[in-house]
Motif scaffolding. Structure first.
Motif, short mmCIF file in Angstrom:
data_model
loop_
_atom_site.label_atom_id
_atom_site.label_comp_id
_atom_site.label_asym_id
_atom_site.label_seq_id
_atom_site.Cartn_x
_atom_site.Cartn_y
_atom_site.Cartn_z
N MET A 1 -24.56 -30.22 21.97
CA MET A 1 -25.28 -31.37 22.07
C MET A 1 -26.32 -31.54 23.17
N LYS A 2 -27.47 -32.00 22.97
CA LYS A 2 -28.37 -32.18 23.51
C LYS A 2 -28.28 -33.18 24.56
N LYS A 3 -28.75 -33.04 25.75
CA LYS A 3 -28.57 -34.08 26.74
C LYS A 3 -29.67 -35.17 26.70
N LEU A 4 -29.32 -36.57 26.92
CA LEU A 4 -30.30 -37.56 27.09
C LEU A 4 -31.20 -37.57 28.14
N SER A 5 -32.52 -37.47 28.12
CA SER A 5 -33.26 -37.59 29.23
C SER A 5 -33.20 -38.80 30.02
N ILE A 6 -33.64 -38.86 31.22
CA ILE A 6 -33.59 -39.86 32.01
C ILE A 6 -34.54 -41.00 31.45
N LEU A 7 -35.58 -40.79 30.91
CA LEU A 7 -36.56 -41.74 30.44
C LEU A 7 -35.75 -42.50 29.13
N LYS A 8 -35.50 -41.59 28.32
CA LYS A 8 -34.79 -42.07 26.99
C LYS A 8 -33.40 -42.85 27.45
N ASP A 63 -32.79 -36.90 39.84
CA ASP A 63 -33.09 -36.37 41.00
C ASP A 63 -33.77 -37.40 41.87
N GLU A 64 -34.35 -36.93 42.95
CA GLU A 64 -35.24 -38.11 43.93
C GLU A 64 -36.28 -38.59 43.36
N LEU A 65 -37.13 -37.55 42.32
CA LEU A 65 -38.38 -38.07 41.94
C LEU A 65 -37.93 -39.55 40.95
N SER A 66 -36.91 -39.19 40.21
CA SER A 66 -36.54 -40.06 39.33
C SER A 66 -36.02 -41.55 39.61
N GLU A 67 -35.39 -41.43 41.09
CA GLU A 67 -34.88 -42.54 41.59
C GLU A 67 -36.08 -43.09 41.97
#
Length: 136
Positions: A1-8, A63-67
């Motif tokens: 199953m495909k992982k859900l992206s952080i944006l989604k 990751d740190e960038l998404s935070e």
């Protein structure tokens, strides 16, 4: 199953809650008849379930960038949101229409305002970072 992206993940959660509270605020604010209000509330259940998807789906690790993007979006949403509320409050003071505007449901509408504002800023910041990464 495909992982859900952080944006989604952020879209599902914040947009789901924003839309849900917006609809509930409108229901309370407009004084829709009980039967119609019940039907609309029942139709809101899938939206609430949409907001719960990130808790049950497998998602990419943050990751740190998404935070940093989340924090930046939250700070901007708070600043812009509060500025909007201050402008609204000033407008109400000078125009003596507070009795018309301030009714039941206003809390739901304010919560929706902040959630939707946050997700708009989050998406803009994410796209801006992606564009910068693509240009390097």
């Amino acid at each position: 199953m495909k992982k859900l992206s952080i944006l989604k993940k952020e879209l599902f959660y914040n947009l789901g809650i924003g839309i849900e509270t917006l609809i509930l605020g409108i229901i309370e604010y407009v004084n829709i008849p009980n039967v119609a209000s019940l039907i609309i509330t029942i139709l809101c259940i899938p939206i609430a379930l949409m907001a719960a998807i990130p808790f049950f789906a497998e998602t990419d690790s943050e990751d740190e960038l998404s935070e940093q993007i989340k924090n930046k979006a939250g700070q901007k949403a708070l600043r812009i949101g509060l500025l909007g509320l201050i402008i609204l409050a000033s407008f109400l003071c000078f125009n003596n229409i507070s009795e018309v505007i301030v009714k039941r449901g206003i809390v739901h509408l304010i919560i929706a305002y902040f959630y939707i504002l946050y997700i708009i800023i989050y998406v803009i910041e994410t796209k801006r970072i992606e564009k910068l990464d693509g240009n390097e």
